[in-house]
Write a protein that holds these residues in place. Structure first.
Motif, PDB file in Angstrom:
ATOM      1  N   ARG A   1       7.124  26.300  36.016  1.00 39.39           N
ATOM      2  CA  ARG A   1       6.458  26.980  34.899  1.00 39.39           C
ATOM      3  C   ARG A   1       5.347  27.884  35.420  1.00 39.39           C
ATOM      4  O   ARG A   1       5.211  29.039  34.996  1.00 39.39           O
ATOM      5  CB  ARG A   1       5.884  25.950  33.914  1.00 39.39           C
ATOM      6  CG  ARG A   1       5.148  26.610  32.745  1.00 39.39           C
ATOM      7  CD  ARG A   1       4.590  25.586  31.791  1.00 39.39           C
ATOM      8  NE  ARG A   1       3.598  24.697  32.378  1.00 39.39           N
ATOM      9  CZ  ARG A   1       2.323  25.028  32.609  1.00 39.39           C
ATOM     10  NH1 ARG A   1       1.872  26.241  32.346  1.00 39.39           N
ATOM     11  NH2 ARG A   1       1.491  24.143  33.136  1.00 39.39           N
TER      12      ARG A   1
ATOM     13  N   LYS B   1       3.695  28.712  25.576  1.00 42.23           N
ATOM     14  CA  LYS B   1       4.767  29.705  25.659  1.00 42.23           C
ATOM     15  C   LYS B   1       6.043  29.070  26.193  1.00 42.23           C
ATOM     16  O   LYS B   1       7.145  29.336  25.701  1.00 42.23           O
ATOM     17  CB  LYS B   1       4.336  30.874  26.548  1.00 42.23           C
ATOM     18  CG  LYS B   1       5.392  31.928  26.744  1.00 42.23           C
ATOM     19  CD  LYS B   1       5.723  32.631  25.444  1.00 42.23           C
ATOM     20  CE  LYS B   1       6.733  33.736  25.678  1.00 42.23           C
ATOM     21  NZ  LYS B   1       7.199  34.322  24.436  1.00 42.23           N
ATOM     22  N   PHE B   2       5.911  28.218  27.200  1.00 45.50           N
ATOM     23  CA  PHE B   2       7.062  27.549  27.769  1.00 45.50           C
ATOM     24  C   PHE B   2       7.742  26.647  26.739  1.00 45.50           C
ATOM     25  O   PHE B   2       8.965  26.632  26.614  1.00 45.50           O
ATOM     26  CB  PHE B   2       6.665  26.738  29.003  1.00 45.50           C
ATOM     27  CG  PHE B   2       7.812  25.963  29.574  1.00 45.50           C
ATOM     28  CD1 PHE B   2       8.922  26.613  30.058  1.00 45.50           C
ATOM     29  CD2 PHE B   2       7.795  24.586  29.580  1.00 45.50           C
ATOM     30  CE1 PHE B   2      10.003  25.905  30.561  1.00 45.50           C
ATOM     31  CE2 PHE B   2       8.864  23.867  30.077  1.00 45.50           C
ATOM     32  CZ  PHE B   2       9.968  24.536  30.565  1.00 45.50           C
TER      33      PHE B   2
ATOM     34  N   GLU C   1       7.757  26.996  23.582  1.00 47.38           N
ATOM     35  CA  GLU C   1       8.448  27.888  22.652  1.00 47.38           C
ATOM     36  C   GLU C   1       9.797  28.336  23.225  1.00 47.38           C
ATOM     37  O   GLU C   1      10.813  28.303  22.536  1.00 47.38           O
ATOM     38  CB  GLU C   1       7.567  29.100  22.369  1.00 47.38           C
ATOM     39  CG  GLU C   1       8.124  30.079  21.381  1.00 47.38           C
ATOM     40  CD  GLU C   1       7.184  31.265  21.197  1.00 47.38           C
ATOM     41  OE1 GLU C   1       7.675  32.412  21.274  1.00 47.38           O
ATOM     42  OE2 GLU C   1       5.974  31.052  20.982  1.00 47.38           O
ATOM     43  N   LEU C   2       9.811  28.718  24.488  1.00 51.99           N
ATOM     44  CA  LEU C   2      11.049  29.147  25.140  1.00 51.99           C
ATOM     45  C   LEU C   2      12.081  28.025  25.202  1.00 51.99           C
ATOM     46  O   LEU C   2      13.282  28.271  25.089  1.00 51.99           O
ATOM     47  CB  LEU C   2      10.760  29.645  26.561  1.00 51.99           C
ATOM     48  CG  LEU C   2       9.986  30.941  26.697  1.00 51.99           C
ATOM     49  CD1 LEU C   2       9.614  31.194  28.155  1.00 51.99           C
ATOM     50  CD2 LEU C   2      10.795  32.107  26.145  1.00 51.99           C
TER      51      LEU C   2
ATOM     52  N   ALA D   1      15.097  27.209  30.107  1.00 49.49           N
ATOM     53  CA  ALA D   1      13.879  27.980  29.849  1.00 49.49           C
ATOM     54  C   ALA D   1      13.211  28.423  31.150  1.00 49.49           C
ATOM     55  O   ALA D   1      12.616  29.500  31.214  1.00 49.49           O
ATOM     56  CB  ALA D   1      12.903  27.165  28.998  1.00 49.49           C
TER      57      ALA D   1
ATOM     58  N   GLN E   1      14.904  29.055  33.808  1.00 50.22           N
ATOM     59  CA  GLN E   1      15.900  29.910  34.449  1.00 50.22           C
ATOM     60  C   GLN E   1      16.232  29.413  35.859  1.00 50.22           C
ATOM     61  O   GLN E   1      16.299  30.193  36.811  1.00 50.22           O
ATOM     62  CB  GLN E   1      15.432  31.361  34.475  1.00 50.22           C
ATOM     63  CG  GLN E   1      15.154  31.909  33.107  1.00 50.22           C
ATOM     64  CD  GLN E   1      14.513  33.279  33.131  1.00 50.22           C
ATOM     65  OE1 GLN E   1      14.312  33.873  34.184  1.00 50.22           O
ATOM     66  NE2 GLN E   1      14.186  33.782  31.965  1.00 50.22           N
TER      67      GLN E   1
END
Length: 70
Positions: free
Chosen positions: A15, A24-25, A27-28, A57, A59
């Motif tokens: 992260r 934000k993470f 949310e992703l 999230a 990737q």
């Protein structure tokens, strides 16, 4: 090996590499921020479905979250 600790450390590491906040993470990943915080503080075991959401999230390939680098 403490898998909860290894997983939490790796979530935080990847992260931070993305340069995004827990909020934000979360949310992703489609998860709650406090859930992510609990994972990174080694306070929560999680389901396989959520492990995949987290890897997606971030990737990254899922197995990377289980590699103990210590």
């Amino acid at each position: 090996m403490d898998i909860v600790r290894v997983f939490g450390k790796n979530v935080r590491k990847y992260r931070m590499k993305l340069g995004i906040s827990q909020e934000k993470f979360a949310e992703l990943a489609g998860l709650h921020r406090t859930y992510i915080s609990d994972i990174e503080r080694f306070q929560r075991s999680i389901s396989l479905d959520n492990i995949q959401k987290i890897a997606d999230a971030l990737q990254i390939e899922t197995y990377l979250l289980f590699i103990d680098e210590e």
